[in-house]
Scaffold this active site. Structure first.
Site, PDB file in Angstrom:
ATOM      1  N   GLY A 181      -0.198  -1.542  -3.429  1.00  0.00           N
ATOM      2  CA  GLY A 181       0.763  -2.089  -2.492  1.00  0.00           C
ATOM      3  C   GLY A 181       0.195  -2.658  -1.207  1.00  0.00           C
ATOM      4  O   GLY A 181       0.880  -3.420  -0.524  1.00  0.00           O
ATOM      5  N   ASP A 182      -1.029  -2.287  -0.846  1.00  0.00           N
ATOM      6  CA  ASP A 182      -1.662  -2.848   0.360  1.00  0.00           C
ATOM      7  C   ASP A 182      -3.146  -3.011   0.073  1.00  0.00           C
ATOM      8  O   ASP A 182      -3.995  -2.529   0.817  1.00  0.00           O
ATOM      9  CB  ASP A 182      -1.430  -1.938   1.564  1.00  0.00           C
ATOM     10  CG  ASP A 182      -1.935  -2.543   2.871  1.00  0.00           C
ATOM     11  OD1 ASP A 182      -2.042  -3.786   2.944  1.00  0.00           O
ATOM     12  OD2 ASP A 182      -2.240  -1.780   3.814  1.00  0.00           O
ATOM     13  N   LEU A 183      -3.436  -3.718  -0.997  1.00  0.00           N
ATOM     14  CA  LEU A 183      -4.814  -3.791  -1.470  1.00  0.00           C
ATOM     15  C   LEU A 183      -5.575  -4.901  -0.741  1.00  0.00           C
ATOM     16  O   LEU A 183      -5.256  -6.075  -0.864  1.00  0.00           O
ATOM     17  CB  LEU A 183      -4.848  -4.042  -2.971  1.00  0.00           C
ATOM     18  CG  LEU A 183      -6.236  -3.849  -3.568  1.00  0.00           C
ATOM     19  CD1 LEU A 183      -6.576  -2.366  -3.673  1.00  0.00           C
ATOM     20  CD2 LEU A 183      -6.332  -4.504  -4.936  1.00  0.00           C
TER      21      LEU A 183
END
Length: 275
Positions: A181-183
């Site tokens: 989700g926040d790569l």
């Protein structure tokens, strides 16, 4: 920070002899603790340590490497320390394989749905994860529509135009994969030539291409990254722009107009920019 260090040690029933801050800290304080018993651990606060621990455990259950959660309460999470002694530039292919493992995760039950059991946040920017039954609706409501009241009217009109077009641009019911989700590179720990841990997740279930897209917002993944994950499907350029737009909008709200050109670029690639 001293208070956080002491609290982290107390969660382990240990004493500290030293500590220092780690890189990052945009939305939370993160410290490396040196304990009297010889251990080195990481302690981190906000925005929601309990939920962050749950996300890390979910990622770990897929077989993907994550730091072990050693202790957690509402104020802090204490994590295994994984030395970041490698460079991501040398192991994009391994990250692709790791993400393929992550994306085997599925929501509980047989129903196809998208979201997460709780909301999250990046600082003061809420990340809404209410379950929806189709993917374009999730992305329109929770990743684009949530910004309409926080941007100017011209940008809001462009975002609304894109939202109306999402059913034609995104898959209706892709496999609901577990997403980091926040790569981006700062959230990937590397040791040697292998990915040793994924950190700072913003998990939800959705289209696996989200993680593939966001990995390229601030970094330049090699072709081996996408190949190791299983390749990309036709038309990915527009979908990647739509998924990257969310990251750009979050940064626009948090850090200001410096990120407006990035927002405009992704809108143009998605076909929603001004003529």
């Amino acid at each position: 920070m001293t208070r956080l260090a002491r609290h982290g040690a107390a969660l382990l029933g240990a004493q500290i002899w030293n500590w220092h801050p780690l890189q990052g800290g945009d939305t939370a304080q993160t410290l490396l603790l040196y304990l009297n018993d010889g251990r080195k651990v990481v302690v981190k606060n906000g925005p929601d340590p309990v939920e962050e621990a749950a996300m890390l455990r979910s990622l770990g259950r897929t077989g993907a490497p994550v730091p072990q959660v050693l202790a957690v309460d509402e104020d802090a999470v204490v994590l295994q320390y994984l030395p970041p002694d490698g460079r991501l530039s040398g192991c994009w292919d391994d990250l692709g394989r790791v993400l393929a493992q992550v994306h085997t995760g599925r929501p509980e039950g047989d129903a196809i749905r998208y979201g997460w059991h709780a909301d999250h946040a990046f600082g003061d920017v809420a990340v809404c994860n209410e379950w929806t039954e189709n993917w374009p609706e999730f992305w329109a409501r929770h990743r684009i529509g949530v910004h309409l009241d926080h941007v100017g009217p011209d940008l809001a009109r462009q975002l609304e135009n894109l939202m109306r077009r999402l059913p034609d641009l995104l898959p209706h019911k892709p496999v609901p994969s577990l997403l980091h989700g926040d790569l981006w590179g700062g959230n990937v720990l590397v040791s040697g030539s292998r990915v040793s841990g994924l950190i700072d997740p913003c998990c939800h279930y959705g289209h696996a291409e989200v993680d593939l897209a966001t990995a390229g917002v601030f970094d330049r993944p090699s072709a081996a990254f996408y190949t190791a994950h299983g390749g990309v499907e036709a038309g990915y350029e527009v979908r990647f722009a739509i998924y990257r737009l969310w990251i750009a909008l979050v940064h626009l709200r948090r850090f200001g107009a410096t990120y407006m050109p990035l927002v405009a670029h992704y809108l143009d690639v998605a076909g929603a920019g001004r003529a």
